[in-house]
Design an enzyme around this catalytic site. Structure first.
Site, PDB file in Angstrom:
ATOM      1  N   LYS A  39       0.839  -1.207   0.000  1.00  0.00           N
ATOM      2  CA  LYS A  39       0.000   0.000   0.000  1.00  0.00           C
ATOM      3  C   LYS A  39       0.869   1.250   0.000  1.00  0.00           C
ATOM      4  O   LYS A  39       1.919   1.282   0.661  1.00  0.00           O
ATOM      5  CB  LYS A  39      -0.887   0.010   1.244  1.00  0.00           C
ATOM      6  CG  LYS A  39      -1.657   1.327   1.414  1.00  0.00           C
ATOM      7  CD  LYS A  39      -2.395   1.401   2.729  1.00  0.00           C
ATOM      8  CE  LYS A  39      -2.073   2.716   3.428  1.00  0.00           C
ATOM      9  NZ  LYS A  39      -2.825   2.906   4.677  1.00  0.00           N
ATOM     10  N   GLU A  45      -3.571   4.197  -3.590  1.00  0.00           N
ATOM     11  CA  GLU A  45      -4.471   4.962  -2.718  1.00  0.00           C
ATOM     12  C   GLU A  45      -4.341   6.475  -2.939  1.00  0.00           C
ATOM     13  O   GLU A  45      -3.493   7.129  -2.333  1.00  0.00           O
ATOM     14  CB  GLU A  45      -4.190   4.633  -1.242  1.00  0.00           C
ATOM     15  CG  GLU A  45      -5.127   5.382  -0.298  1.00  0.00           C
ATOM     16  CD  GLU A  45      -4.938   5.025   1.177  1.00  0.00           C
ATOM     17  OE1 GLU A  45      -4.068   4.200   1.497  1.00  0.00           O
ATOM     18  OE2 GLU A  45      -5.672   5.571   2.006  1.00  0.00           O
ATOM     19  N   LYS A 100      -7.644   2.032  -3.729  1.00  0.00           N
ATOM     20  CA  LYS A 100      -8.173   2.378  -2.401  1.00  0.00           C
ATOM     21  C   LYS A 100      -8.509   3.866  -2.376  1.00  0.00           C
ATOM     22  O   LYS A 100      -7.681   4.700  -2.005  1.00  0.00           O
ATOM     23  CB  LYS A 100      -7.147   2.025  -1.328  1.00  0.00           C
ATOM     24  CG  LYS A 100      -7.588   2.407   0.071  1.00  0.00           C
ATOM     25  CD  LYS A 100      -6.808   1.669   1.138  1.00  0.00           C
ATOM     26  CE  LYS A 100      -7.179   2.198   2.505  1.00  0.00           C
ATOM     27  NZ  LYS A 100      -6.818   1.312   3.590  1.00  0.00           N
TER      28      LYS A 100
END
Ligand code: 13P
Length: 389
Positions: free
Chosen positions: A173, A211, A254
């Site tokens: 991430k 993200e 995300k």
């Protein structure tokens, strides 16, 4: 000066040929990235597994500093063993794997074990939960902007990803922080960072969670304004991913849900869903297997209700519209635990109930009642900007 008919014809004949050969070169480069990546099949399988319908991600990748702030809210000291005990409680919750397909961890956590000596990665895998790792190293202010930030961590990223893969991580991430009204500089800088990160993660066997968070900020901006900026930002990010040869069916997105500013009236789940689905349909290709929304300060119940409304607004969505919640899964769990052994079972039970409610919402089958009804926004210093997040 006017061109002679002959030279104009020569130019227009030459232009398409030049363009075609440039396009061919780009296409071949992207193709060879995909073809030469030995992890490609595994990456696709990992992304699809995490995006399994009815499942979502537990975001538990807070840095040591942020974890410390959270533990302090329940009077627990920020020691390595307390951080370890907190994560042990999360990962060993009985039945969590029925609703959770991936857990995002912080560097320290990925290498930790239970008090009984079982590595966290093995505890998770036994539950059917894939271990993931936050690989960015925090935020730095971009000079000349009004405090806008660029996410750090590209230096040495390949080596770190290889080490994380070896330890059992299968996805990663990287969080970019944007806002309603972000400058073009911040958008381009963050889109570039996300694309370079995604390229490096895929090259090392980790499915990148991309993200681009449009943060829930102060002010009275409308849900339409949020949708406008979210669409613009997502589109820039997708364009850069494409330019860098990132394989879209082996990433997960995300994003934020589209919400009005904190000082504007709250939007109904139906409105949140309408604008969020429109934004995703306009900006995210169907090749992406999962769109895992962050909770971003929404209350626990609000996160579930909005997720349910998304399915109603887009029943045949090409991606799994699902969750990657941090605060909306951890907040009441932490309060219930409060660092006391005797509360552990109850805290784990809350976590599993919250995960189940969101799993039902992902399937469009959530009917309530909610395990944590009516709670307020979770805006305390649970996630900070700044180095290490
Ligand atoms: P929240 O669900 O608390 O927003 O956290 C998700 C996350 O990991 C953001 O990076």
């Amino acid at each position: 000066m006017a061109l002679s008919a002959k030279s104009a014809a020569a130019r227009s004949a030459a232009a398409p040929r030049g363009a075609a050969s440039r396009a061919r070169t780009v296409r071949v480069a992207a193709l060879s990235t995909e073809k030469s990546n030995p992890y490609m099949e595994e990456l696709r399988a990992t992304a699809n597994y995490i995006a399994t319908r009815g499942k979502g991600i537990l975001a538990s990748d807070e840095s040591n500093a942020t974890t410390g702030k959270r533990l302090a809210t329940v009077g627990v000291d920020n020691t390595e063993d307390n951080r370890r005990a907190w994560r042990e409680l999360l990962y060993t919750a009985p039945g969590l794997g029925q609703y959770i397909s991936g857990a995002i961890m912080f560097d320290e956590t990925l290498f930790q074990s239970t008090a009984g000596g079982v590595q966290f990665v093995d505890v998770l895998k036994k539950q059917g939960i894939l271990p993931g790792i936050k690989v960015d190293t925090g935020l730095e202010v971009i000079p000349g902007t009004d405090g806008e930030t660029s996410t750090q961590g590209l230096d040495g990223l390949g080596e770190r990803c290889a080490r994380y893969y070896k330890q059992g991580a299968r996805f990663a991430k990287w969080r970019a922080v944007l806002k309603v009204g972000s400058s073009t500089t911040a958008i381009l800088e963050n889109a570039h960072g996300l694309a370079r990160y995604a390229q490096i993660a895929q090259a090392n066997g980790l499915v990148p969670i991309v993200e681009p968070e449009v943060t829930l900020g102060p002010g009275t901006y409308t849900i339409e304004e949020n949708a406008y900026w979210s669409e613009k930002i997502n589109s820039h990010v997708m364009r850069l991913l494409n330019e860098y040869g990132v394989v879209l069916d082996a990433i997960l997105l995300k994003p934020n849900m589209c919400l009005p500013g904190l000082d504007a009236p709250t939007a109904s789940p139906a409105d949140v869903a309408k604008y969020t689905v429109r934004t995703m349909l306009r900006s995210i290709p169907p090749a992406v297997p999962g769109i895992h929304f962050l909770s971003g300060g929404m209350s626990e119940e609000e996160s579930t209700l909005n997720l349910q409304a998304l399915q109603e607004a887009c029943p045949n969505s090409p991606w799994s519209l699902t969750f990657s919640y941090g605060r909306a899964l951890q907040s009441s769990t932490l309060k219930t635990w409060a660092g006391k052994k005797e509360n552990a079972d109850k805290a784990q039970d809350i976590l599993v109930q919250l995960a189940r409610a969101n799993s039902q919402a992902q399937l469009g089958k959530y009917k309530g009642p909610h395990p944590v009804p009516g709670g307020g926004r979770i805006l305390q210093a649970l996630r900070t900007g700044g180095p290490g997040k």
